[in-house]
Design an enzyme around this catalytic site. Sequence first.
Site, PDB file in Angstrom:
ATOM      1  N   ARG A 181     -27.672  -2.147   3.395  1.00  0.00           N
ATOM      2  CA  ARG A 181     -27.462  -0.697   4.110  1.00  0.00           C
ATOM      3  C   ARG A 181     -28.083  -0.548   5.288  1.00  0.00           C
ATOM      4  O   ARG A 181     -27.607   0.179   6.148  1.00  0.00           O
ATOM      5  CB  ARG A 181     -27.832   0.467   2.936  1.00  0.00           C
ATOM      6  N   GLN A 187     -26.533  -2.552   7.957  1.00  0.00           N
ATOM      7  CA  GLN A 187     -25.238  -1.940   8.349  1.00  0.00           C
ATOM      8  C   GLN A 187     -25.486  -0.682   9.303  1.00  0.00           C
ATOM      9  O   GLN A 187     -24.802  -0.477  10.231  1.00  0.00           O
ATOM     10  CB  GLN A 187     -24.545  -1.493   7.172  1.00  0.00           C
ATOM     11  N   THR A 230     -20.525 -12.131  -1.459  1.00  0.00           N
ATOM     12  CA  THR A 230     -19.536 -11.282  -2.265  1.00  0.00           C
ATOM     13  C   THR A 230     -19.057 -12.048  -3.451  1.00  0.00           C
ATOM     14  O   THR A 230     -18.595 -12.987  -3.362  1.00  0.00           O
ATOM     15  CB  THR A 230     -18.083 -11.011  -1.199  1.00  0.00           C
ATOM     16  N   HIS A 251     -15.548   7.911  -2.873  1.00  0.00           N
ATOM     17  CA  HIS A 251     -16.493   6.889  -2.129  1.00  0.00           C
ATOM     18  C   HIS A 251     -16.489   7.384  -0.676  1.00  0.00           C
ATOM     19  O   HIS A 251     -17.640   7.744   0.025  1.00  0.00           O
ATOM     20  CB  HIS A 251     -16.068   5.520  -2.223  1.00  0.00           C
ATOM     21  N   LYS A 292     -22.475  -7.311   5.552  1.00  0.00           N
ATOM     22  CA  LYS A 292     -21.420  -7.557   4.593  1.00  0.00           C
ATOM     23  C   LYS A 292     -21.411  -9.292   4.419  1.00  0.00           C
ATOM     24  O   LYS A 292     -20.470  -9.719   3.691  1.00  0.00           O
ATOM     25  CB  LYS A 292     -20.268  -7.192   4.637  1.00  0.00           C
ATOM     26  N   GLU A 310     -24.586   5.786  -3.138  1.00  0.00           N
ATOM     27  CA  GLU A 310     -24.080   7.242  -3.814  1.00  0.00           C
ATOM     28  C   GLU A 310     -24.906   7.589  -5.056  1.00  0.00           C
ATOM     29  O   GLU A 310     -25.289   8.856  -5.146  1.00  0.00           O
ATOM     30  CB  GLU A 310     -22.770   6.938  -4.081  1.00  0.00           C
ATOM     31  N   THR A 366     -15.191   0.256  -2.366  1.00  0.00           N
ATOM     32  CA  THR A 366     -15.923   0.700  -3.631  1.00  0.00           C
ATOM     33  C   THR A 366     -15.023   2.020  -4.214  1.00  0.00           C
ATOM     34  O   THR A 366     -14.573   2.735  -3.892  1.00  0.00           O
ATOM     35  CB  THR A 366     -17.426   1.562  -2.940  1.00  0.00           C
ATOM     36  N   GLU A 417     -16.012  -3.187  -7.010  1.00  0.00           N
ATOM     37  CA  GLU A 417     -14.558  -3.188  -6.332  1.00  0.00           C
ATOM     38  C   GLU A 417     -13.641  -3.945  -7.087  1.00  0.00           C
ATOM     39  O   GLU A 417     -14.193  -4.663  -8.025  1.00  0.00           O
ATOM     40  CB  GLU A 417     -14.645  -3.665  -4.633  1.00  0.00           C
ATOM     41  N   ASP A 474     -11.952  -6.055   3.424  1.00  0.00           N
ATOM     42  CA  ASP A 474     -12.357  -4.980   2.701  1.00  0.00           C
ATOM     43  C   ASP A 474     -11.914  -3.694   3.210  1.00  0.00           C
ATOM     44  O   ASP A 474     -12.073  -3.422   4.252  1.00  0.00           O
ATOM     45  CB  ASP A 474     -13.921  -5.111   2.482  1.00  0.00           C
ATOM     46  N   ASP A 525     -19.119  -6.311  -3.697  1.00  0.00           N
ATOM     47  CA  ASP A 525     -19.221  -6.535  -2.079  1.00  0.00           C
ATOM     48  C   ASP A 525     -20.814  -6.150  -1.861  1.00  0.00           C
ATOM     49  O   ASP A 525     -21.028  -5.053  -1.425  1.00  0.00           O
ATOM     50  CB  ASP A 525     -18.424  -5.583  -1.325  1.00  0.00           C
TER      51      ASP A 525
END
Lengths: 411, 411
Positions: free
Chosen positions: B233, B236, B253, B131, B249, B359, B345, B199, B124, B229
């Site tokens: 967060r 992450q 997906t 982004h 991740k 976002e 993204t 994506e 990815d 994907d």
Amino acid sequence: MTQLMNSWLPSANRADCDYPLNNLPCGVASTDGNGPFCCTAIGDKVLNLAKLEAAGVIDARGTLSTGSWNAFFALGPAAWESQRERLVALLKAGAPDIATTETHLIAMSAIRMHMPFKVAEFKDFYASRDHAFNVGTMFRGADNALPPNWLHIPIGYNGRASSIVVSGTPVRRPSGQVKGPDETVPRFAPCERFDIELELGAIVGQPSDGQITVDQADENIFGYVLLNDWSARDIQAWEYQPLGPFQSKATATSVSPWIVTKAALEPFRVSTPARERELLPHLRDTKPMLYDIALEVGLAPEGEAETIISRTNYCTMYYSAAQQLAHHTTSGCPMRVGDLLGSGTISGPEKCNRGSLLELSWGGKEPLVLDTGQSRSFVEDGDTLTLRGHAAGKGYRIGFGSCVGKLLPAS
Amino acid sequence: MTQLMNSWLPSANRADCDYPLNNLPCGVASTDGNGPFCCTAIGDKVLNLAKLEAAGVIDARGTLSTGSWNAFFALGPAAWESQRERLVALLKAGAPDIATTETHLIAMSAIRMHMPFKVAEFKDFYASRDHAFNVGTMFRGADNALPPNWLHIPIGYNGRASSIVVSGTPVRRPSGQVKGPDETVPRFAPCERFDIELELGAIVGQPSDGQITVDQADENIFGYVLLNDWSARDIQAWEYQPLGPFQSKATATSVSPWIVTKAALEPFRVSTPARERELLPHLRDTKPMLYDIALEVGLAPEGEAETIISRTNYCTMYYSAAQQLAHHTTSGCPMRVGDLLGSGTISGPEKCNRGSLLELSWGGKEPLVLDTGQSRSFVEDGDTLTLRGHAAGKGYRIGFGSCVGKLLPAS
């Protein structure tokens, strides 16, 4: 099990033999006219298991003629155990009928080894306390050496399965985008800081779907190989923020041709070191999950003698492969037969225990002097790097053989 | 090619149909009694290509009955082109003999779609300027938003192929290790900031061994899918330093079931935006390598109407899939048939163009208000997320269909 199991094959009973009856590692070999076939190593011979199955002496549901161990892995732990028991019965001293077995023994010198399994996906970890501290100290200073998460999770990233090669495959020095600290713009050039990483690879032998415990993870691991995760340090330095290593780790990863089974290593289990921070319950060990495996790295310049540049032990790791695999499933990630987990560079507390040239030469600031008088900061063209490993029992050893790679110049 | 190619099947000629004769996407479907089989979409029907080959009407060397498109990919660009020409000849208005073809048409409502190909390995990228700027601004402030390497290489990381699922597969909210900024120790808990990433995925249809050019990379790409994907967060944030995203991740997906071929997208090529820094020669485009593909994301809470939360376009990307694939080979990394490259993204310059909830809600500080009056910072249990995309020709469109996933509560 901690004593040598005697075989009727004399070469298997020598104390310095990597492949006594206690070992029975899994490989894939070919001869000029035959193979690739699944085989095991015993003394100075390999035993053609595909032929042995075709002769009706063992039964692995036809998996041994596939040229890869994956289908055998998929049969599961009961099949793994019963095949080991059957092979011990065939090869032990005093076995009743050795004629058929002998027919399918081949001298090691007459065979060529291949990748023993198809790698489903590859991930590499960062689980040696000493390695993480050394690298962190070089980049961020000793006070900030360990990232905040390091003592709480086995940090890992996904690598590239397609670039995994079997021992003996030459490795071509990569090129890539690099930018030195004094340069204003990057350039595309051959890697100038090409390195090795001394690791052990754990092979997933059973699939899982959803989170599994550390105990389940341990049960799902089939065995271990030596693993050299070749690393382009200058490419890595420029690319790795913010999403981690990518092309710096994609040139090649070498693995040894023999998979040493978990069963063979059972007598050598040792516990992970004392926790500096208590782990959350899902990552806690319930029994010893590391192994006492002595490891070394040899470096031989083109046409010259080898120097042993590192001696360390897998028992110094902070996280076990079972903990890494359990962590890998926390998000629900399905694991597959043939997944390969690199331990991360295995360094120990002393300078001579460091598992990468980055650490051994302290980023090139303290070049290593070889026995031949040459010095090394990183790998040079023509160098042959050899990893070796074994667990030492009483009067015998469980050997991993070697994992060899020679660096060719950039194309 | 920029005009509608008329078909004898009326539903394929409607201006709002995703699957006119110009498209001919590649999918894998099954009916209650048959399949999975390779098929294409035409109007409101699918055409069973495995049956068509069995009937001797087309010839793809038996690859269409394998239940996956990988074997067809491996045949290479000449085979891709000749099959497209043959299908156009069979399905165009005025085709001489439509009886056999008609026999193998099935109503879309009567089939179930499967993964159209076996993902070899998944990577990815992070290749939308908007982004990267948005995320960088949230984490490091606008002045340091873009990492120093961002304008010089398409930053990417390896993901997990085993967790890729076809559209329609429900996604289970993951758990994982998290640590909030005010917490002193981490905890294991269900993800509280579960997100999407809009994506496009590029599918590698031809293998390569060693570095390839951007032009060669473009030639090796077979086609594109919509790709979501899913991203945890909070997991992450705690795990991603220093080696990149891993478990955040690996839950799932999602990809759309139809692969839109490069041939169908050819009329919609557009150039990458002006370079802010000149790229090194090995990453430069020689022709337009992006596509004008309108994209949108719909969010429907459980039992409620959908709100379109984002509208953007693939043409806003800074790096093309061809550039990403070329970069991926710089180190000598071998690429395989079935490798999947996520674009990263796809956000655009305006708030309404942002391709992730991170976002859109600015890290949860500005929750999004849906048409139903509900607000969203991240995905909530029961939400259904739908990606859609199409390229718009004169009086027709090349549609990607949709990529749908519903979030189930943590187990």
